[in-house]
Design an enzyme around this catalytic site. Structure first.
Site, PDB file in Angstrom:
ATOM      1  N   CYS A   2       0.827  -1.213   0.000  1.00 31.57           N
ATOM      2  CA  CYS A   2       0.000   0.000   0.000  1.00 31.57           C
ATOM      3  C   CYS A   2       0.861   1.262   0.000  1.00 31.57           C
ATOM      4  O   CYS A   2       2.015   1.244   0.429  1.00 31.57           O
ATOM      5  CB  CYS A   2      -0.871   0.033   1.242  1.00 31.57           C
ATOM      6  SG  CYS A   2      -1.873  -1.434   1.421  1.00 31.57           S
ATOM      7  N   ARG A  27       5.178  -0.061  -6.102  1.00 25.09           N
ATOM      8  CA  ARG A  27       5.154  -0.877  -4.885  1.00 25.09           C
ATOM      9  C   ARG A  27       4.205  -2.075  -5.017  1.00 25.09           C
ATOM     10  O   ARG A  27       4.275  -2.992  -4.225  1.00 25.09           O
ATOM     11  CB  ARG A  27       4.713  -0.012  -3.693  1.00 25.09           C
ATOM     12  CG  ARG A  27       5.669   1.131  -3.416  1.00 25.09           C
ATOM     13  CD  ARG A  27       5.080   2.078  -2.413  1.00 25.09           C
ATOM     14  NE  ARG A  27       4.895   1.443  -1.126  1.00 25.09           N
ATOM     15  CZ  ARG A  27       5.796   1.399  -0.171  1.00 25.09           C
ATOM     16  NH1 ARG A  27       6.957   1.977  -0.361  1.00 25.09           N
ATOM     17  NH2 ARG A  27       5.546   0.801   0.965  1.00 25.09           N
ATOM     18  N   TRP A  77      -2.981  -2.786  -1.459  1.00 23.11           N
ATOM     19  CA  TRP A  77      -2.607  -4.173  -1.761  1.00 23.11           C
ATOM     20  C   TRP A  77      -3.401  -4.999  -0.760  1.00 23.11           C
ATOM     21  O   TRP A  77      -3.151  -4.940   0.444  1.00 23.11           O
ATOM     22  CB  TRP A  77      -1.103  -4.343  -1.573  1.00 23.11           C
ATOM     23  CG  TRP A  77      -0.543  -5.634  -2.059  1.00 23.11           C
ATOM     24  CD1 TRP A  77      -0.148  -5.931  -3.334  1.00 23.11           C
ATOM     25  CD2 TRP A  77      -0.268  -6.810  -1.279  1.00 23.11           C
ATOM     26  NE1 TRP A  77       0.336  -7.210  -3.392  1.00 23.11           N
ATOM     27  CE2 TRP A  77       0.286  -7.777  -2.155  1.00 23.11           C
ATOM     28  CE3 TRP A  77      -0.432  -7.144   0.062  1.00 23.11           C
ATOM     29  CZ2 TRP A  77       0.665  -9.045  -1.723  1.00 23.11           C
ATOM     30  CZ3 TRP A  77      -0.059  -8.408   0.483  1.00 23.11           C
ATOM     31  CH2 TRP A  77       0.484  -9.342  -0.405  1.00 23.11           C
ATOM     32  N   ASN A 103      -1.871   2.237   5.805  1.00 25.25           N
ATOM     33  CA  ASN A 103      -0.961   1.143   5.430  1.00 25.25           C
ATOM     34  C   ASN A 103      -0.726   0.313   6.679  1.00 25.25           C
ATOM     35  O   ASN A 103      -0.569   0.869   7.768  1.00 25.25           O
ATOM     36  CB  ASN A 103       0.407   1.683   4.995  1.00 25.25           C
ATOM     37  CG  ASN A 103       0.365   2.364   3.649  1.00 25.25           C
ATOM     38  OD1 ASN A 103      -0.673   2.409   3.010  1.00 25.25           O
ATOM     39  ND2 ASN A 103       1.499   2.894   3.231  1.00 25.25           N
ATOM     40  N   GLY A 104      -0.626  -1.003   6.536  1.00 24.25           N
ATOM     41  CA  GLY A 104      -0.340  -1.858   7.692  1.00 24.25           C
ATOM     42  C   GLY A 104      -1.525  -2.745   8.017  1.00 24.25           C
ATOM     43  O   GLY A 104      -2.430  -2.929   7.193  1.00 24.25           O
ATOM     44  N   GLU A 487      18.832 -16.911  -7.550  1.00 21.14           N
ATOM     45  CA  GLU A 487      18.428 -15.555  -7.937  1.00 21.14           C
ATOM     46  C   GLU A 487      17.997 -15.512  -9.401  1.00 21.14           C
ATOM     47  O   GLU A 487      17.000 -14.857  -9.741  1.00 21.14           O
ATOM     48  CB  GLU A 487      19.588 -14.574  -7.657  1.00 21.14           C
ATOM     49  CG  GLU A 487      19.339 -13.137  -8.036  1.00 21.14           C
ATOM     50  CD  GLU A 487      18.129 -12.489  -7.349  1.00 21.14           C
ATOM     51  OE1 GLU A 487      17.554 -13.077  -6.421  1.00 21.14           O
ATOM     52  OE2 GLU A 487      17.755 -11.391  -7.783  1.00 21.14           O
ATOM     53  N   LYS A 491      14.295 -14.367 -10.475  1.00 21.26           N
ATOM     54  CA  LYS A 491      14.032 -13.267 -11.425  1.00 21.26           C
ATOM     55  C   LYS A 491      13.105 -13.753 -12.525  1.00 21.26           C
ATOM     56  O   LYS A 491      12.153 -13.080 -12.888  1.00 21.26           O
ATOM     57  CB  LYS A 491      15.333 -12.740 -12.056  1.00 21.26           C
ATOM     58  CG  LYS A 491      16.212 -11.867 -11.215  1.00 21.26           C
ATOM     59  CD  LYS A 491      15.688 -10.497 -10.918  1.00 21.26           C
ATOM     60  CE  LYS A 491      14.865 -10.445  -9.689  1.00 21.26           C
ATOM     61  NZ  LYS A 491      15.436 -10.402  -8.404  1.00 21.26           N
ATOM     62  N   GLU A 494       9.444 -14.493 -11.237  1.00 16.06           N
ATOM     63  CA  GLU A 494       8.612 -13.371 -10.767  1.00 16.06           C
ATOM     64  C   GLU A 494       8.155 -12.451 -11.892  1.00 16.06           C
ATOM     65  O   GLU A 494       7.085 -11.860 -11.795  1.00 16.06           O
ATOM     66  CB  GLU A 494       9.274 -12.590  -9.628  1.00 16.06           C
ATOM     67  CG  GLU A 494      10.496 -11.824  -9.983  1.00 16.06           C
ATOM     68  CD  GLU A 494      11.145 -11.169  -8.786  1.00 16.06           C
ATOM     69  OE1 GLU A 494      10.445 -10.777  -7.848  1.00 16.06           O
ATOM     70  OE2 GLU A 494      12.384 -11.028  -8.794  1.00 16.06           O
ATOM     71  N   HIS A 510      19.509 -36.436  -7.186  1.00 10.10           N
ATOM     72  CA  HIS A 510      18.767 -36.921  -6.010  1.00 10.10           C
ATOM     73  C   HIS A 510      17.271 -36.635  -6.151  1.00 10.10           C
ATOM     74  O   HIS A 510      16.561 -36.584  -5.149  1.00 10.10           O
ATOM     75  CB  HIS A 510      19.333 -36.279  -4.736  1.00 10.10           C
ATOM     76  CG  HIS A 510      20.761 -36.670  -4.499  1.00 10.10           C
ATOM     77  ND1 HIS A 510      21.121 -37.918  -4.053  1.00 10.10           N
ATOM     78  CD2 HIS A 510      21.913 -35.988  -4.683  1.00 10.10           C
ATOM     79  CE1 HIS A 510      22.444 -37.984  -3.962  1.00 10.10           C
ATOM     80  NE2 HIS A 510      22.941 -36.819  -4.345  1.00 10.10           N
ATOM     81  N   LYS A 609       6.578  -4.228  -3.865  1.00 11.68           N
ATOM     82  CA  LYS A 609       7.989  -3.863  -3.746  1.00 11.68           C
ATOM     83  C   LYS A 609       8.476  -3.981  -2.312  1.00 11.68           C
ATOM     84  O   LYS A 609       9.590  -4.400  -2.061  1.00 11.68           O
ATOM     85  CB  LYS A 609       8.202  -2.445  -4.277  1.00 11.68           C
ATOM     86  CG  LYS A 609       9.654  -1.994  -4.298  1.00 11.68           C
ATOM     87  CD  LYS A 609      10.471  -2.770  -5.308  1.00 11.68           C
ATOM     88  CE  LYS A 609      11.947  -2.418  -5.293  1.00 11.68           C
ATOM     89  NZ  LYS A 609      12.760  -3.456  -5.929  1.00 11.68           N
TER      90      LYS A 609
HETATM   91  C1  F6R Z   1      12.666 -10.046  -5.749  1.00  8.36           C
HETATM   92  C2  F6R Z   1      12.301  -9.109  -4.729  1.00  8.36           C
HETATM   93  C3  F6R Z   1      11.836  -9.641  -3.428  1.00  8.36           C
HETATM   94  C4  F6R Z   1      12.539  -8.895  -2.292  1.00  8.36           C
HETATM   95  C5  F6R Z   1      11.995  -9.341  -0.937  1.00  8.36           C
HETATM   96  C6  F6R Z   1      12.714  -8.679   0.212  1.00  8.36           C
HETATM   97  O1  F6R Z   1      13.057  -9.399  -6.921  1.00  8.36           O
HETATM   98  O2  F6R Z   1      12.380  -7.938  -4.917  1.00  8.36           O
HETATM   99  O3  F6R Z   1      12.073 -11.003  -3.322  1.00  8.36           O
HETATM  100  O4  F6R Z   1      13.901  -9.151  -2.384  1.00  8.36           O
HETATM  101  O5  F6R Z   1      10.628  -9.035  -0.854  1.00  8.36           O
HETATM  102  O6  F6R Z   1      12.590  -7.301   0.156  1.00  8.36           O
HETATM  103  P1  F6R Z   1      13.606  -6.359   0.917  1.00  8.36           P
HETATM  104  O7  F6R Z   1      14.936  -6.574   0.313  1.00  8.36           O
HETATM  105  O8  F6R Z   1      13.078  -4.981   0.694  1.00  8.36           O
HETATM  106  O9  F6R Z   1      13.587  -6.757   2.357  1.00  8.36           O
END
Ligand code: F6R
Length: 614
Positions: A2, A27, A77, A103-104, A487, A491, A494, A510, A609
């Site tokens: 949010c 976000r 959100w 927010n929250g 990673e 990427k 997502e 395995h 985000k």
């Molecule tokens: C992946 C991504 C998420 C964040 C995760 C942690 O591209 O952006 O997996 O890495 O939500 O977020 P932070 O780093 O802000 O704690």
């Protein structure tokens, strides 16, 4: 997740609210809304889905709405209740005079709702937020003072919140408060802005005041008053925001993600600047306050993080153990917080987070802090909640990251871990001096190597085109590049929604090998070093099962041409530093596949985000 924007002054509030919300769109959200005050009446406008839908609603009534010089706005959100117009913020009380954005999560909303319903409040939404609107209205009925009403309401609310409240009868006034959720006030000329994050207001002002937990701010066009939850006046600290509005522009790139991938050479330079000055000078990390004797005597390090930050932490484990000989455990914060917290004052606990607002990681570091551990935070947001919990801070200086998929912040986290590991090794004297010099030299020339990878992005684009029809993807690696495989897979899944998984190459036989056939691409990360031959053998095993093979390698060995259908070559680099180079083609591969598939690269579905709820 949010996002909140508020404005009071003399300009058209709606323009500022919509612009601010646009800058928070990255976000992740599923509905949006605004409340303005037109001719003494609070009016709400809401829409489900993208912000454009709200803009279309506003457009139809613009002449009317734009009369208001006060307003609050929100992107939601969904947590409590589906994404819908009814559940979108702002929420109001029975008579519609109080409007609230939040927010929250209000944890005791059920109890509060039952109580308020008994008092005659009628709830329209399934949200926890609506309780706040009714609660504030009920307090206002008794006090006739909006600040006091909000203050008394927050005494009854449990959970995390950033709140922005207006009242129809309290002209030109916004009251805002926070607990465990970020909120700041931007200061203009006879105007104030409220925002849950800097991008919402940076184009209007660089002067701002961050609220601390349980502080309540009341702004009118000509005044700002700050109090604590017990009604004591507080002197807020006005700061200059470090960002330029240009950070929110794509600068000619099609997507923020592509722009941010290309910023990585400069990000590395930024992170190194002022910390790695010369090869024979020790690393300086001035915000690391851990006493040198304590550092020498550390028995253990625990690192907590989520998602991409967790992968950076896994590389961090590898290098700290290698350089310093200290045992390091890495755990997802969401697991760490639900088991016994076994840590103590001889354990250093490192929290890693791009946003510094990830709820699970905040909780994890708080739990460790309560046990007496020194808390070191690696974050891109030195202004964040997590940074405020820190005993030591390593700000990573990647600049604002708009794309939901983390790229340049991962790079900055990796480089920060190299610096931290070298810093600790230099204090402990645990690393050979020449080895240290070589590594520092490699760090200094790393940006040029990343630039070379970026200059050959067409090769990766071709590979992406060839594999964009795949339904599944496997990434394999060993040792320090296992996190790179994770990673790369993260990427890809997502932003393209392809089912991608990273495995240690040795684990393939395995179980996962059962999935291999001609429909399954396997990407092997084959960096020269001690596990190169092993991964080569694992790749042969995969090839023997007809998997389509891609190599990501710094080797020029032509024998690879027989084994692999596609080879992504990158400049030679030492194995220990290779995660910082190998990840770049994987980011590009994910980007181009998603782009070919026509996905919403910067704002993938269901993702946010910064994940501010546990
Ligand atoms: C992946 C991504 C998420 C964040 C995760 C942690 O591209 O952006 O997996 O890495 O939500 O977020 P932070 O780093 O802000 O704690």
């Amino acid at each position: 997740m949010c996002g909140i924007v508020g404005y009071v002054g003399s300009k058209k509030a709606i323009d500022i609210l919509l612009e601010g919300l646009t800058n928070l769109e990255y976000r992740g959200y599923d509905s949006a809304g605004v409340a303005v005050n037109v001719d003494g009446k609070v009016q709400l406008y809401k829409a489900e889905g993208k912000l454009q839908n709200l803009k279309d609603v506003v457009e139809k009534n613009y002449a009317e709405i734009s009369k208001s010089t006060i307003g609050i706005g929100h992107i939601r959100w969904a947590t409590h209740g589906a994404p819908s117009i009814i559940n979108a913020h702002p929420h109001t009380c029975n008579c519609g005079k109080v409007a609230v954005v939040h927010n929250g999560i209000i944890e005791n909303f059920k109890e509060l709702r039952e109580k308020l319903e008994k008092e005659g409040c009628t709830f329209r939404s399934q949200t926890d937020t609506e309780t706040v609107a009714h609660l504030v209205a009920s307090k206002f009925a008794k006090t006739k003072d909006l600040t006091e009403a909000v203050r008394l309401a927050t005494k009854e609310i449990e959970g995390a919140y950033a709140l922005c409240v207006i009242h129809q009868d309290v002209k030109d006034t916004i009251v805002a408060t926070r607990r465990n959720a970020p909120l700041l006030v931007g200061l203009g000329e006879n105007e104030y802005y409220i925002a849950s994050d800097v991008p919402a207001i940076i184009q209007y002002t660089k002067k701002a005041m961050y609220l601390d937990d349980n502080q309540i701010v009341t702004v009118t066009p000509s005044s700002m008053k700050l109090i604590d939850i017990d009604n004591n006046p507080i002197q807020g600290k006005i700061e200059t925001l470090p960002w330029e509005p240009v950070a929110l522009s794509k600068m000619g790139y099609k997507h923020f993600m592509l722009k941010e991938i290309h910023e990585q050479p400069d990000v590395v330079r930024n992170v190194l600047s002022g910390k790695l000055r010369a090869m024979d000078e020790p690393i300086t990390l001035k915000e690391v306050t851990l006493d040198k004797e304590k550092l020498k005597n550390l028995s253990r390090i625990q690192i907590v993080a989520c998602g991409t930050s967790l992968h950076a932490a896994m590389v961090g484990k590898y290098i700290i153990e290698d350089f310093c000989g200290i045992s390091v455990d890495v755990e997802p914060s969401s697991e760490y917080i639900y088991r016994k917290t076994i840590t103590d004052k001889n354990t250093l606990v490192i929290g890693v987070s791009q946003s510094g607002e990830t709820a699970d990681t905040i909780t994890a570091v708080r739990q460790a802090k309560a046990k007496g551990s020194h808390i070191l935070i690696v974050t891109n947001r030195p202004d964040s909640t997590m940074a405020r919990e820190a005993d030591s801070l390593v700000p990573v200086y990647a600049g604002i990251e708009v794309s939901v998929a983390a790229t340049k912040s991962y790079m900055a986290q990796l480089i920060s871990f190299y610096l931290l590991a070298i810093y600790m090794a230099e204090i402990k004297g645990s690393m050979d001096v020449n080895e240290l010099k070589d590594l520092k030299h490699e760090l200094i020339v790393l940006p040029q190597k990343i630039e070379k990878v970026l200059a050959h992005k067409e090769d990766i684009q071709k590979c992406a085109r060839a594999f964009s029809g795949s339904k599944d993807f496997i990434f394999i690696a060993r040792g320090i590049n296992y996190p790179t495989a994770l990673e790369g897979a993260l990427k890809l899944k997502e932003i393209s929604y392809i089912n991608a998984t990273g495995y240690t190459a040795g684990e393939l036989k395995h179980g996962p090998i059962a999935m291999l056939d001609e429909t399954m691409p396997v990407l092997s990360i084959l960096m020269k070093g001690k596990v190169y031959d092993k991964i080569l053998s694992n790749s042969e095993e995969a090839k023997a099962r007809n998997a389509r093979m891609i190599a990501l390698t710094d080797s020029s060995d032509t024998k690879l041409n027989e084994l692999f259908d596609y080879i992504i070559r990158i400049p030679e680099i030492s194995e220990i530093l290779s995660p910082a180079l190998a990840v770049v083609p994987l980011q590009l591969l994910a980007y181009y596949i998603a782009e070919f598939l026509g996905k919403d690269v910067d704002q993938p579905r269901n993702l946010a985000k910064s994940v501010t709820v546990e």
